[in-house]
Design an enzyme around this catalytic site. Sequence first.
Site, PDB file in Angstrom:
ATOM      1  N   SER A  95     -40.895  41.845  46.178  1.00 17.19           N
ATOM      2  CA  SER A  95     -41.349  40.990  45.081  1.00 17.19           C
ATOM      3  C   SER A  95     -40.379  41.141  43.915  1.00 17.19           C
ATOM      4  O   SER A  95     -39.257  41.616  44.101  1.00 17.19           O
ATOM      5  CB  SER A  95     -42.783  41.382  44.672  1.00 17.19           C
ATOM      6  OG  SER A  95     -43.306  40.441  43.776  1.00 17.19           O
ATOM      7  N   ASN A  96     -40.796  40.743  42.728  1.00 21.15           N
ATOM      8  CA  ASN A  96     -39.925  40.888  41.557  1.00 21.15           C
ATOM      9  C   ASN A  96     -40.785  41.174  40.326  1.00 21.15           C
ATOM     10  O   ASN A  96     -42.008  41.257  40.420  1.00 21.15           O
ATOM     11  CB  ASN A  96     -39.069  39.630  41.372  1.00 21.15           C
ATOM     12  CG  ASN A  96     -39.928  38.395  41.254  1.00 21.15           C
ATOM     13  OD1 ASN A  96     -40.696  38.258  40.319  1.00 21.15           O
ATOM     14  ND2 ASN A  96     -39.818  37.498  42.227  1.00 21.15           N
ATOM     15  N   ALA A  97     -40.130  41.301  39.190  1.00 20.11           N
ATOM     16  CA  ALA A  97     -40.810  41.805  37.982  1.00 20.11           C
ATOM     17  C   ALA A  97     -41.543  40.723  37.185  1.00 20.11           C
ATOM     18  O   ALA A  97     -42.083  40.999  36.116  1.00 20.11           O
ATOM     19  CB  ALA A  97     -39.787  42.489  37.079  1.00 20.11           C
TER      20      ALA A  97
END
Length: 396
Positions: free
Chosen positions: A203-205
Site C-alpha cells: 500500500s502507500n502512505a
Amino acid sequence: MNRIVLGVAGGIAAYKAAALCSALVQCGDEVDVVMTADAERFIGALTFAALTRRPVHTSLWQAPEMIPHIALAREAAAVAVVPATANVLAKLAHGIADDLLTNVALATRAPLILAPAMNTAMYEHPATQANLRTLQERGAHIVAPEAGFLAERESGVGRLAERDVIVAALRDVLARSQELAGTRVLITAGPTREALDPVRFLSNASTGTMGIELAREAIARGADVDLVLGPTVVEPPFGARVVRVTTADEMCAATLARAAGANIAIASAAVADWRPALAQARKVKKEDAPPALALERTPDILAALGERKNGTFLVGFAAETHDLEAHAREKLVRKHLDAIAVNDVSDPASGFGTGDNEIVLLWDGGREALGRGPKRALARSMWNVLARLRAARSNG
Ligand code: CTP
C-alpha cells in the site's frame, strides 16, 4: 432575498444579534429569529419582532400544530446561530434537541453558520474545541471569535466576530451553497491495498484527506457526491454516498459503475500501480518467503475514465518528485483530463498524510498556483477554479 433562520443563544453577545438581524433585513433577507430561553434573559423578543416584522420563535410549544421546527428548518436557506454559546455548540455536536433552536439546527439540511462567543477559558476548553471540530467536519461553517475586551473586563479570545464579518461569511456560504446544485460529482480517494497473503499487503502512505476535503466542499456547494474510498481512518464527510473499497480492482469497478452519471469526476486516490502477481491464500511463513516479489499492473482507473468520458469534466492528480509540471502536462493529455492538480511529494511538509499540501492546477492553456495550506482551504480554492473552468467549458 434569502430566508434565514437567526438562532440567538443565551450569552452576553445576544444583544449584538440585533444589529446583525437589522443588517440582514436591510440587505433584503427575510429573517426568522429563534431565541433560546436564556437568550430572552439578555434581550427581548420584541426587539427582533420589531426589526424583522415577523413573529419571533421562542418555544416548540407556541403553536405545536404548525410543527415549527420542521417548517423553519425546511424553509431556511441558511441557519445562523449568533452568538453560539459553549452549551449550544455542545448540544449541536451531540445531536441533542431539547428546545426549538437545537431542533431546527438538527432538522435542517440548509448550511449551518455558527458564530461562537464566550469566556476565553470556556472557548479554549478541549471539550469546546472538540465540539467545534466535530461540527466543522460535519459541514458547519464556524465564524471564529476575535480576541478583545470581554464582559469579564479582561481581554482574550471569545468576543463575537464583528457584524460585517458574520454577514460576509453568511453571504459566502449562501453563494457557494447552490453553485453545484444538481451536479453529480464522483471522487476517488485514499490508498488501495493489494494482498500478499491474509495478513500482509502492499500500500502507500495516502490518508485520503485531500479527496475527502474535496468531497466535503462539493457537498457544501450543493453537489450530489459519490466518494469511492480506499482504506483510511479519516472520516468521510456527512452527506456523501460512500463506497468503501480495498483493492485497485474494487476501486476501479466501483468508480466505473458510477461514472456514467457523473458531471465531474476527480481521481485523487493513490492507487497502487502494482500488485503481487500471486496473493497467497494462507499466511506465508518467514522461512518460505520468496527472495523476490513478482508484481503485475493494476488497472489505471483515471485512464479508464478518460477513455470512456462522455461530457464528464475529468480531473486528475499528479504526485511527482521532479519535473513536476512537465510530467503533469503529459498526464493531462494522455489521460484525456480537463485539469490536473500537481503536488510535490518530495517535500516532507506537504503531500501524503500531512495536514498541509501545496497544489498547482494545470489545464490546456492555463495554470493557477493555489499555494500551500491546509487541505480544507486548498479544496475550497480548487473548487473555485474548477467551477470557473467548467462553466467556461459549458459556455464555450
Ligand atoms: N490513478 C488511477 N489509477 C491508477 C493510478 C493512478 O486512477 N492505477 C490516478 C490517480 O488517482 C491520479 C492520477 O492517476 O489522479 C495520477 O497518478 P500517478 O500515479 O501520479 O500517475 P501515473 O499516470 O500512474 O504515472 P507515474 O506513476 O509514472 O507517475
